[in-house]
Design an enzyme around this catalytic site. Structure first.
Site, PDB file in Angstrom:
ATOM      1  CE  LYS A 172      -8.159  -0.490  -1.923  1.00 39.91           C
ATOM      2  NZ  LYS A 172      -7.192  -1.434  -1.375  1.00 39.91           N
ATOM      3  CG  MET A 176      -8.246   6.875   6.060  1.00 36.97           C
ATOM      4  SD  MET A 176      -8.786   5.253   5.467  1.00 36.97           S
ATOM      5  CE  MET A 176      -9.666   4.602   6.899  1.00 36.97           C
ATOM      6  CG  ASP A 225      -2.048  -0.993   1.119  1.00 34.69           C
ATOM      7  OD1 ASP A 225      -2.312  -1.474   0.007  1.00 34.69           O
ATOM      8  OD2 ASP A 225      -2.672  -1.292   2.158  1.00 34.69           O
ATOM      9  N   GLY A 266      -0.088   0.251   9.117  1.00 31.13           N
ATOM     10  CA  GLY A 266      -0.872   0.001  10.323  1.00 31.13           C
ATOM     11  C   GLY A 266      -1.053  -1.475  10.591  1.00 31.13           C
ATOM     12  N   GLY A 317       2.053  10.786  11.067  1.00 31.07           N
ATOM     13  CA  GLY A 317       2.586  10.441  12.380  1.00 31.07           C
ATOM     14  C   GLY A 317       3.671   9.391  12.344  1.00 31.07           C
TER      15      GLY A 317
END
Length: 265
Positions: free
Chosen positions: A69, A183, A47, A101, A212
């Site tokens: 994305k 998001m 990602d 994540g 972050g």
């Protein structure tokens, strides 16, 4: 005394998929298990929020496929990602699905695992540190704090296809509850209005954490009432985590660096 032995774990075999959480960006936050799978991968489907430092850990001959994305902009649709995982696993490869994540926290890891399993492909699930806990810790915001916040709720800020952010707003009115929106930058006007309408104090502290745990990390302090103005005035863009609750101000009286290091004022 027991000694950690990675060989006691299930091996990563050709023809399998490993859904691996890469954390929020800082490679120091990778788990040992994640590192083990990353360094064995033959195909990596990754990602956009996976940092370049983590990508550098992949074997030199690993085939890397980008499927990142953005909101309303998907380089490869989810159905296409699912098929890629299965196709490469069926070709006998060790397939790494590398996600920012944690794969099971707003990462569609459950969908991908189910698709692989339904096509006869075994899956390894490797948790990662999700942004809500990592990014807040790095900027000195405890998600819970005795007598200040006894609960915490993680919410996706993505709107539906109709443009609506449909949430049970009445359940988010407790002043002792921390709310974290993933998001959610584009949904800030709705978030502010609906939380105030549900009963949250307009002066409730809020913070926006941009990228972050990375070298580009920036933190913007605000309140529920001024959240929208802060986004506009500071030109805040994704990826940004939004934190709302009294815990935001716990460490206001100390000095804070950008790497999770607190020092007395």
């Amino acid at each position: 005394m027991s000694v950690y032995n990675p060989h006691n774990k299930q091996p990563f075999l050709g023809g399998e998929v490993a859904l691996v959480g890469a954390g929020p960006g800082d490679p120091d936050l990778l788990t040992i298990q994640a590192y083990r799978f990353i360094t064995q991968a033959e195909v990596a489907i990754y990602d956009r929020l996976v940092s370049k430092e983590i990508m550098a850990l992949l074997p030199e001959d690993c085939d890397c496929i980008y499927v990142g994305k953005k909101q309303a902009e998907h380089r490869v649709p989810q159905d296409g990602i699912n098929r890629l995982l299965v196709e490469h696993a069926q070709a006998g490869k060790k397939v790494l699905r590398l996600k920012g994540g944690d794969p099971f926290v707003f990462g569609r890891g459950g969908e991908e695992a189910l698709y692989a399993l339904n096509h006869g492909i075994a899956c390894h699930i490797v948790p990662g540190m999700t942004a809500a806990s990592a990014c807040t810790s790095y900027v000195g915001i405890p998600l819970t704090h005795r007598q200040t916040a006894q609960s915490c709720t993680f919410i996706t800020g993505h709107v539906k296809d109709c443009g609506e952010l449909d949430l049970p707003w009445h359940t988010l009115s407790d002043s002792k509850q921390t709310i974290v929106f993933y998001m959610g930058v584009k949904s800030v006007p709705v978030i502010s209005q609906q939380l105030a309408k549900a009963g949250r104090d307009k002066n409730t502290p809020a913070a926006l954490i941009y990228k972050g745990t990375t070298p580009e990390q920036r933190v913007f302090r605000s309140t529920l009432q001024s959240l929208e103005a802060t986004v506009i005035n500071e030109n805040i863009k994704p990826p940004t985590l939004i934190v709302i609750g009294d815990v935001v101000g716990i460490f206001d009286d100390v000095m804070l660096s950008n790497i999770g290091y607190l020092t007395p004022a």
